[in-house]
Scaffold this motif. Sequence first.
Motif, PDB file in Angstrom:
ATOM      1  N   LYS A 195       0.824  -1.220   0.000  1.00  0.00           N
ATOM      2  CA  LYS A 195       0.000   0.000   0.000  1.00  0.00           C
ATOM      3  C   LYS A 195       0.854   1.265   0.000  1.00  0.00           C
ATOM      4  O   LYS A 195       0.408   2.315  -0.460  1.00  0.00           O
ATOM      5  CB  LYS A 195      -0.926  -0.024   1.220  1.00  0.00           C
ATOM      6  CG  LYS A 195      -2.001   1.031   1.152  1.00  0.00           C
ATOM      7  CD  LYS A 195      -3.023   0.906   2.244  1.00  0.00           C
ATOM      8  CE  LYS A 195      -4.001   2.066   2.165  1.00  0.00           C
ATOM      9  NZ  LYS A 195      -4.780   2.191   3.394  1.00  0.00           N
ATOM     10  N   TYR A 196       2.062   1.177   0.550  1.00  0.00           N
ATOM     11  CA  TYR A 196       2.946   2.345   0.596  1.00  0.00           C
ATOM     12  C   TYR A 196       4.219   2.003  -0.175  1.00  0.00           C
ATOM     13  O   TYR A 196       4.690   0.865  -0.108  1.00  0.00           O
ATOM     14  CB  TYR A 196       3.259   2.729   2.045  1.00  0.00           C
ATOM     15  CG  TYR A 196       2.009   3.147   2.793  1.00  0.00           C
ATOM     16  CD1 TYR A 196       1.586   4.470   2.772  1.00  0.00           C
ATOM     17  CD2 TYR A 196       1.226   2.203   3.439  1.00  0.00           C
ATOM     18  CE1 TYR A 196       0.415   4.841   3.412  1.00  0.00           C
ATOM     19  CE2 TYR A 196       0.052   2.568   4.084  1.00  0.00           C
ATOM     20  CZ  TYR A 196      -0.346   3.887   4.065  1.00  0.00           C
ATOM     21  OH  TYR A 196      -1.509   4.278   4.690  1.00  0.00           O
ATOM     22  N   VAL A 197       4.741   2.983  -0.893  1.00  0.00           N
ATOM     23  CA  VAL A 197       5.835   2.715  -1.837  1.00  0.00           C
ATOM     24  C   VAL A 197       6.894   3.814  -1.762  1.00  0.00           C
ATOM     25  O   VAL A 197       6.667   4.874  -1.157  1.00  0.00           O
ATOM     26  CB  VAL A 197       5.283   2.630  -3.282  1.00  0.00           C
ATOM     27  CG1 VAL A 197       4.332   1.454  -3.428  1.00  0.00           C
ATOM     28  CG2 VAL A 197       4.598   3.928  -3.698  1.00  0.00           C
ATOM     29  N   GLY A 198       8.037   3.569  -2.387  1.00  0.00           N
ATOM     30  CA  GLY A 198       9.050   4.609  -2.547  1.00  0.00           C
ATOM     31  C   GLY A 198       8.602   5.616  -3.600  1.00  0.00           C
ATOM     32  O   GLY A 198       7.506   5.513  -4.154  1.00  0.00           O
ATOM     33  N   HIS A 199       9.481   6.573  -3.894  1.00  0.00           N
ATOM     34  CA  HIS A 199       9.054   7.740  -4.689  1.00  0.00           C
ATOM     35  C   HIS A 199      10.257   8.510  -5.199  1.00  0.00           C
ATOM     36  O   HIS A 199      11.359   8.373  -4.665  1.00  0.00           O
ATOM     37  CB  HIS A 199       8.204   8.653  -3.801  1.00  0.00           C
ATOM     38  CG  HIS A 199       8.870   8.953  -2.480  1.00  0.00           C
ATOM     39  ND1 HIS A 199       9.673  10.049  -2.290  1.00  0.00           N
ATOM     40  CD2 HIS A 199       8.905   8.259  -1.312  1.00  0.00           C
ATOM     41  CE1 HIS A 199      10.151  10.017  -1.043  1.00  0.00           C
ATOM     42  NE2 HIS A 199       9.709   8.948  -0.435  1.00  0.00           N
ATOM     43  N   GLY A 200      10.022   9.353  -6.200  1.00  0.00           N
ATOM     44  CA  GLY A 200      11.046  10.299  -6.610  1.00  0.00           C
ATOM     45  C   GLY A 200      11.261  11.332  -5.513  1.00  0.00           C
ATOM     46  O   GLY A 200      10.372  11.593  -4.706  1.00  0.00           O
ATOM     47  N   VAL A 201      12.478  11.905  -5.472  1.00  0.00           N
ATOM     48  CA  VAL A 201      12.810  12.956  -4.485  1.00  0.00           C
ATOM     49  C   VAL A 201      13.481  14.104  -5.233  1.00  0.00           C
ATOM     50  O   VAL A 201      14.295  13.868  -6.134  1.00  0.00           O
ATOM     51  CB  VAL A 201      13.786  12.436  -3.408  1.00  0.00           C
ATOM     52  CG1 VAL A 201      14.031  13.499  -2.337  1.00  0.00           C
ATOM     53  CG2 VAL A 201      13.284  11.152  -2.761  1.00  0.00           C
TER      54      VAL A 201
END
Length: 250
Positions: free
Chosen positions: A166-172
């Motif tokens: 349900k929760y994921v990594g991401h661009g920063v």
Amino acid sequence: MIFVKNSDQIKQMKLAGRITGEALALGGEMVREGISTYEIDEKIRRYIEKCGARPSFLHYGGFPASACISINDEVIHGIPSRRRILHEGDIVKIDVGAFIGGFHGDSANTFPVGKVSEEALRLIEVTKESFERGVAAAAVEGARLGDVGAAIDGHVRSFGYSTVKKYVGHGVGHDLHEEPNVPNYGTPGRGIRLCRGMVIAIEPMVNVGTASVLEQPDGWTVLTADGSLSAHYEHTVALTEDGPLLLTKI
Ligand code: MG
Ligand code: MG
């Protein structure tokens, strides 16, 4: 839209990354029986501000603290509090971000409080290893996001653990959470192709039991649905011509 960073921008991001990494390490050093999560958060906030940076999480979407501090079956987004005291045998996840020079850093780690169970130690180790598998997959020329997620999830599953979906990594970058989403699961050869100049937070969240999670009534804290232990490990990773660079690793 995915914002690709040039080498000057990645150089600038190193400062946010270093302060983030140092603040996280400082928080980790404070982990001991009897301390409140509020005290750890305060130390992290003061350090980030002393560096001339701003805590990325403070007031983000209304979040009331500088770090997310989550204990045992709390997966992520735990709110620091004077009432949350660490006990021997707990595992505690600290997640920190710092903003300076127009860029964010984002990093998390899981710390044992005193002597913890063998299972807890293995979970912490497997979570970190799964992150490393993800980075290794991202280092391969022409890799896709599905390769990164599959490498993480494959390692986690080989130990009988579950990757949170349900929760994921991401661009920063200029924003704490940018495109693309970076899932900790996937199909090899699928998803967008990674390219030089992308900066992504790779952050496996791993549960001993089911992958299912529940949000607490406080609107923030995320718990494992079955009450099992959860661990988290995260760095902000820049994809450079020399391979993946862990901006938040000190
Ligand atoms: Mg984080
Ligand atoms: Mg993150």
